[in-house]
Design an enzyme around this catalytic site. Sequence first.
Site, short mmCIF file in Angstrom:
data_model
loop_
_atom_site.label_atom_id
_atom_site.label_comp_id
_atom_site.label_asym_id
_atom_site.label_seq_id
_atom_site.Cartn_x
_atom_site.Cartn_y
_atom_site.Cartn_z
N SER A 119 0.82 -1.21 0.00
CA SER A 119 0.00 0.00 0.00
C SER A 119 0.85 1.26 0.00
O SER A 119 0.36 2.36 -0.25
CB SER A 119 -0.93 0.01 1.22
OG SER A 119 -0.22 -0.27 2.41
N GLU A 255 -9.25 -9.98 4.13
CA GLU A 255 -9.59 -8.61 3.72
C GLU A 255 -10.95 -8.57 3.03
O GLU A 255 -11.24 -9.36 2.12
CB GLU A 255 -8.53 -8.04 2.78
CG GLU A 255 -8.85 -6.62 2.34
CD GLU A 255 -7.69 -5.88 1.72
OE1 GLU A 255 -7.88 -4.71 1.31
OE2 GLU A 255 -6.59 -6.45 1.65
#
Length: 370
Positions: A119, A255
Amino acid sequence: MSRVCVLAARARLCAVALPTRPALGALRRVYSQSGSGLGGGDGGGEAATARKARTDGETALPTAPPPRPIAPAGTKVTVRLLLAKYKARLPISVVTAYDYPTAQLCERAGADLLLVGDSVGMVVLGYDSTTPVTMEEMVHHTKAVRRGAPLAYMVADLPFGAYLGCADALQNGARLLKEGGADAVKLEGGRRVLPQVQALTDAGMAVMGHVGLTPQTHAALGGYTVQGKSAAAACELLADARALQAAGCFAIVLEMVPHKLATLVTAQLRIPTIGIGAGVGTSGQVQVFHDLLGLYDKFQPKFSARYASVGAIAERALAEYVADVAARRFPGPQHSFAMPEDELHAFEQSLESEPAEGDTDCDGERSRAS
């Protein structure tokens, strides 16, 4: 798809075993500080305060006790300590970190585990997704995080394209450990990456799995959407998680998975699950540093909580600096350095008697300073 699978999964939702005495004893040895409770609940009034939304949309901050580190002061966090916390059914806190200052902040806050996530591509490097992140970028940021948090347990993401085959996974995993200083690597996918996971664990590398939404391949999944919403998809997700566990993963990220499904999957495993957008029934939670502090400007995921608007505070502070420079309010006397008056006078006299550097007349001759 067998109907038995669906019925069995529903029946197991409430079949989470209570912690054993040996497991609780292991945690008591780790959490030897006075006042460190071992109940795996929600923390009573403090948790209720934390869940209450502020009027400005941020998560309310309770009066928190001093952080209780997972390891004794001055010692390295290990997988053994993380698993001891898991076995005692205490939630594991994970935060992403990308450089020296963010690593320091996360470690000082008492985070159990730091994740150098790909990320970084979006929240630090400005990419539109995590897909463009390279191994060189991951090694660079992993090294910085290790310098900022030398005692933390640190997991680093293998970026997209870095584990297409077993040889790639081994070479790049070794780089993150040897060059970056990571303790473990994380890669996305279930049974399709089992050969790579097995190769890594056989080589002695600790591996964290990642199922549900896999951002590196979000395009193939139809975008950033919740995974496992049908009974068939739920069975597939559970099969992936079990396979990763069997291949040697020490933990698995879930997730964007329905919260009841995440609770079911967690109950079926013998290793921690770390949720992000998966509800409170997982073994722990992971959040992106920039989402927690309001530092990412493009969007705020539904599953993230903003505990401060640091970006807005920083923007105001920088605007004040720019205004002070424009008005000559900065730097002030307290930011400047003095010179002995006699030395300053001597220097001024030398300027009057010698030509300035590069100062010439129209004929090419040096002119005298006026």
